[in-house]
Design a protein around this motif. Structure first.
Motif, short mmCIF file in Angstrom:
data_model
loop_
_atom_site.label_atom_id
_atom_site.label_comp_id
_atom_site.label_asym_id
_atom_site.label_seq_id
_atom_site.Cartn_x
_atom_site.Cartn_y
_atom_site.Cartn_z
N GLU A 40 0.83 -1.21 0.00
CA GLU A 40 0.00 0.00 0.00
C GLU A 40 0.86 1.25 0.00
N ARG A 41 1.98 1.17 0.73
CA ARG A 41 2.90 2.32 0.78
C ARG A 41 3.52 2.56 -0.60
N LEU A 42 3.91 1.47 -1.26
CA LEU A 42 4.52 1.57 -2.58
C LEU A 42 3.53 2.11 -3.59
N ALA A 43 2.28 1.64 -3.51
CA ALA A 43 1.25 2.10 -4.44
C ALA A 43 0.96 3.59 -4.23
N LYS A 44 0.96 4.01 -2.98
CA LYS A 44 0.69 5.42 -2.71
C LYS A 44 1.83 6.29 -3.22
N LYS A 45 3.05 5.78 -3.09
CA LYS A 45 4.21 6.55 -3.56
C LYS A 45 4.21 6.67 -5.08
N ALA A 46 3.72 5.62 -5.74
CA ALA A 46 3.72 5.60 -7.20
C ALA A 46 2.54 6.37 -7.80
N ALA A 47 1.53 6.63 -7.00
CA ALA A 47 0.35 7.34 -7.49
C ALA A 47 0.70 8.76 -7.90
N PRO A 48 0.10 9.28 -8.96
CA PRO A 48 0.39 10.65 -9.39
C PRO A 48 -0.09 11.66 -8.36
N ALA A 49 0.66 12.71 -8.21
CA ALA A 49 0.30 13.75 -7.25
C ALA A 49 -0.98 14.44 -7.71
N PRO A 50 -1.86 14.80 -6.76
CA PRO A 50 -3.11 15.50 -7.15
C PRO A 50 -2.81 16.83 -7.77
N ALA A 51 -3.63 17.23 -8.72
CA ALA A 51 -3.43 18.52 -9.39
C ALA A 51 -3.67 19.67 -8.42
N PRO A 52 -2.92 20.74 -8.55
CA PRO A 52 -3.12 21.90 -7.67
C PRO A 52 -4.55 22.41 -7.77
N ALA A 53 -5.02 22.98 -6.67
CA ALA A 53 -6.39 23.52 -6.67
C ALA A 53 -6.55 24.56 -7.75
N GLY A 54 -7.64 24.47 -8.47
CA GLY A 54 -7.92 25.44 -9.52
C GLY A 54 -7.57 24.95 -10.90
N ASP A 55 -6.72 23.88 -10.99
CA ASP A 55 -6.36 23.35 -12.30
C ASP A 55 -7.50 22.51 -12.87
N LYS A 56 -7.60 22.47 -14.18
CA LYS A 56 -8.65 21.69 -14.83
C LYS A 56 -7.99 20.65 -15.73
#
Length: 220
Positions: free
Chosen positions: A204-220
């Motif tokens: 689970e830790r590895l999967a979370k590390k590999a997940a793409p970072a969430p887009a900054p607020a306001g981005d579309k």
């Protein structure tokens, strides 16, 4: 949301874990024990400054085994409820399940006094392994990465139920710093079900590390 789970045959109330079957309630109080050399003694906090009404409300919530007190119910009592809970948490004349309920509720009062008390319980080898397991979980939730150094020795505890509780505690710490101690334990852990639990946390830790970072607020 709080849920029930089992450590060492006793009912535990935790944050965000799957429910477990009811446990048998102990009928005798836990006998006081004297900390061994090299362990951390915990000094009971005073409850002199806590209003009698608040003390009564804390007792009422701790006694309600048929229900799970919510975060709102605890916080409504105010910060002095944390003082009363800390007193129960270290009272060795109190049954273990009641102490564990108090320790579980302390996650809603995460001040320095609570963190110090939880650390003291976790590092006290003379303490009940069931109480230490609950304290490990609450310490992880209140202190995060800072709890890792104190929790790591519990991965090698003699009681496999305490090791299980510690692995669950590591799972709640959002930090890559949990990987090294868990990997080290994985190579020597004798219980198959605990090996699987460790592997799950690491995956689970590895999967979370590999997940793409969430887009900054306001981005579309």
């Amino acid at each position: 949301m709080l849920h029930k789970w089992i450590i060492g045959g006793a009912l535990v109330f935790t944050a965000g874990l799957a429910s477990a079957q009811p446990a048998v309630q102990p009928t005798q109080p836990v006998a006081p024990t004297v900390p061994k050399t090299g362990t951390t003694a915990v000094t009971p906090p005073t409850v002199a400054a806590v209003d009698a009404k608040v003390l009564g409300q804390v007792d009422e919530l701790l006694n309600a085994f048929e229900t799970i007190p919510s975060e709102v119910e605890w916080k409504t009592l105010g910060p002095t409820a944390g003082v009363a809970l800390r007193r129960v948490a270290v009272d060795k004349t109190t049954v273990v399940t009641r102490r564990k309920r108090a320790i579980s509720a302390l996650i809603y009062f995460p001040d320095d006094a609570t963190k110090t008390l939880l650390k003291g319980i976790v590092t006290n080898a003379a303490e009940s392994y069931r109480v230490r397991g609950q304290a490990a979980f609450s310490l992880a939730l209140t202190s995060g990465e800072a709890a890792i150094a104190d929790l790591t020795p519990l991965l090698s505890a003699e009681k496999h139920r305490l090791r299980e509780a510690t692995i669950k505690a590591f799972a709640r710490i959002d930090s890559d710093a949990v990987v090294a101690p868990l990997k080290a334990r994985l190579t020597i852990e004798p219980k198959a079900y605990l090996k699987e639990a460790i592997q799950k946390v690491l995956s689970e830790r590895l999967a979370k590390k590999a997940a793409p970072a969430p887009a900054p607020a306001g981005d579309k």
